[in-house]
Design an enzyme around this catalytic site. Structure first.
Site, PDB file in Angstrom:
ATOM      1  NE  ARG A 176      -3.909  -0.191   2.486  1.00  0.00           N
ATOM      2  CZ  ARG A 176      -5.183  -0.567   2.332  1.00  0.00           C
ATOM      3  NH1 ARG A 176      -5.501  -1.838   2.191  1.00  0.00           N
ATOM      4  NH2 ARG A 176      -6.157   0.315   2.329  1.00  0.00           N
ATOM      5  CE1 TYR A 178      -4.404   6.950  -3.295  1.00  0.00           C
ATOM      6  CE2 TYR A 178      -4.761   6.216  -1.046  1.00  0.00           C
ATOM      7  CZ  TYR A 178      -5.146   6.972  -2.128  1.00  0.00           C
ATOM      8  OH  TYR A 178      -6.273   7.764  -2.051  1.00  0.00           O
ATOM      9  NE  ARG A 232      -8.454   4.045   6.734  1.00  0.00           N
ATOM     10  CZ  ARG A 232      -8.364   3.472   5.547  1.00  0.00           C
ATOM     11  NH1 ARG A 232      -9.406   3.423   4.759  1.00  0.00           N
ATOM     12  NH2 ARG A 232      -7.233   2.955   5.151  1.00  0.00           N
TER      13      ARG A 232
HETATM   14  N1  UDP Z   1     -12.998  -5.693   1.529  1.00  0.00           N
HETATM   15  C1  UDP Z   1     -13.708  -6.891   1.622  1.00  0.00           C
HETATM   16  N2  UDP Z   1     -14.256  -7.399   0.489  1.00  0.00           N
HETATM   17  C2  UDP Z   1     -14.173  -6.789  -0.719  1.00  0.00           C
HETATM   18  C3  UDP Z   1     -13.456  -5.565  -0.811  1.00  0.00           C
HETATM   19  C4  UDP Z   1     -12.879  -5.046   0.328  1.00  0.00           C
HETATM   20  O1  UDP Z   1     -13.825  -7.485   2.703  1.00  0.00           O
HETATM   21  O2  UDP Z   1     -14.710  -7.333  -1.707  1.00  0.00           O
HETATM   22  C5  UDP Z   1     -12.415  -5.135   2.761  1.00  0.00           C
HETATM   23  C6  UDP Z   1     -10.950  -4.717   2.653  1.00  0.00           C
HETATM   24  O3  UDP Z   1     -10.093  -5.811   2.937  1.00  0.00           O
HETATM   25  C7  UDP Z   1     -10.877  -3.634   3.706  1.00  0.00           C
HETATM   26  C8  UDP Z   1     -12.256  -2.991   3.663  1.00  0.00           C
HETATM   27  O4  UDP Z   1     -13.114  -3.938   3.044  1.00  0.00           O
HETATM   28  O5  UDP Z   1     -10.683  -4.192   4.992  1.00  0.00           O
HETATM   29  C9  UDP Z   1     -12.294  -1.696   2.870  1.00  0.00           C
HETATM   30  O6  UDP Z   1     -11.670  -1.933   1.626  1.00  0.00           O
HETATM   31  P1  UDP Z   1     -11.616  -0.852   0.471  1.00  0.00           P
HETATM   32  O7  UDP Z   1     -10.752  -1.399  -0.596  1.00  0.00           O
HETATM   33  O8  UDP Z   1     -12.990  -0.439   0.116  1.00  0.00           O
HETATM   34  O9  UDP Z   1     -10.956   0.438   1.140  1.00  0.00           O
HETATM   35  P2  UDP Z   1      -9.646   0.673   2.060  1.00  0.00           P
HETATM   36  O10 UDP Z   1      -9.054  -0.638   2.480  1.00  0.00           O
HETATM   37  O11 UDP Z   1      -8.738   1.465   1.205  1.00  0.00           O
HETATM   38  O12 UDP Z   1     -10.189   1.408   3.215  1.00  0.00           O
END
Ligand code: UDP
Length: 303
Positions: free
Chosen positions: A128, A131, A263
């Site tokens: 990550r 980013y 978060r």
């Molecule tokens: N996530 C999940 N299933 C999915 C896509 C994402 O369980 O199909 C989980 C991912 O592992 C994370 C959370 O949902 O813990 C949010 O993921 P996203 O990619 O939306 O945003 P970010 O991790 O950048 O907050």
């Protein structure tokens, strides 16, 4: 699209929308193309841009892990070279410049909820990092241009945001779960689903961004922007199943590396300085987003 539309509706401004369409589509702005004050330019911000403008919103960079990890070097370039180019433009034309920073600057946080004063916990060599560190370096550049060149900057740290017009293959949790629920296929939870996120509806986010851009010069940020209502990913899946009336089952898949465990924004600063709080509850936002994807799927069965 949401930001351009909102600025055009408010009136009094011309909007030049610049995008290389890596993760967005031109269909999203199709309804703005005939507006007399709207213009679109296909351009990649990693290359310099010479224009005359009064304000710049730098939203460049795909935010979905699957997209920004496709070409990690380009992701860092977009964040860093893109910011340098936009800051250079702002300096030349004396424009005020807004930076869409991110809750990812906090990494996998050990302070909860996250206030702006928290420096974060980011793995600098993880998947990550392209980013997270790119956006952190962009913040550094913004504040150095502010200190060194007296530039007017506005830095927002944007937490998870969702709503209509997300790309169906965006890969973010809200769009994935909604499409899976509407298709009746299994909902894919990564890990046990105990990790939390706080989801802000796009209209609330746009309102916050505009308020920050138009705030007094004393406020450069960073300012957290997000909805403090925190949910586990399992709770989100259950809500989407319930609201959409889906028969989808939940399945569990491997948790991606460095996936933050929790978060939630501390939005005290945005409340105090901008009188901004998100108004759209998660249920209401999900209903609107589900409706959007339902129409999209009906009109394009290939999705
Ligand atoms: N996530 C999940 N299933 C999915 C896509 C994402 O369980 O199909 C989980 C991912 O592992 C994370 C959370 O949902 O813990 C949010 O993921 P996203 O990619 O939306 O945003 P970010 O991790 O950048 O907050």
């Amino acid at each position: 699209m949401h930001l351009s539309k909102r600025i055009l509706v408010t009136g009094g401004c011309e909007v030049l929308c610049v995008d290389n369409c890596f993760s967005g589509t031109r269909q999203n702005i199709a309804n703005l193309n005939n507006h007399p004050n709207f213009e679109f330019l296909r351009h990649d911000v990693t290359f310099p841009l010479y224009l005359e403008v009064d304000q710049i919103y730098n939203l460049a960079c795909p935010a979905s892990p699957i997209h920004y990890q496709l070409d990690p070097v380009q992701t860092t370039k977009t964040c860093v070279h893109g910011s340098i180019n936009m800051l250079g433009l702002a300096k030349r034309v004396k424009a005020k410049i807004f930076q869409a920073s991110t809750s990812e600057v906090y990494g996998d946080p050990d302070v909860h909820p996250q206030p702006e004063g928290y420096w974060g916990r980011v793995n600098p060599i993880g998947l990550r990092a392209c980013y997270d560190e790119g956006k952190r370096c962009a913040e550094t550049l913004f504040f150095d241009y502010h200190r060194q060149h007296n530039l007017k900057i506005k830095v927002a740290r944007i937490f998870n945001t969702y709503g209509p017009r997300m790309h169906p293959n965006d890969g973010r949790v809200v769009s994935n779960f909604i499409i899976q629920a509407l298709k009746g296929v299994p909902i894919t939870i990564y890990g046990a689903g105990s990790q939390t996120r706080s989801f802000c509806y796009v209209d609330d986010m746009i309102e916050g961004m505009l308020r920050l851009m138009n705030s007094g010069d004393h406020l450069s940020g960073p300012v957290n922007m997000g909805n403090p209502t925190e949910l586990t990913i399992l709770e989100l899946a259950k809500k989407i199943i319930e609201i959409s009336g889906s028969k989808s089952k939940i399945i569990y898949e491997k948790l991606p590396t460095d996936d933050p465990k929790q978060r939630k924004p501390d939005i005290t600063l945005a409340k105090r300085e901008l009188d901004w709080v998100p108004k759209v509850e998660i249920e209401e936002g999900l209903i609107k987003t589900i409706e959007y994807f339902d129409n999209l799927l009906k009109n394009d069965p290939r999705i």
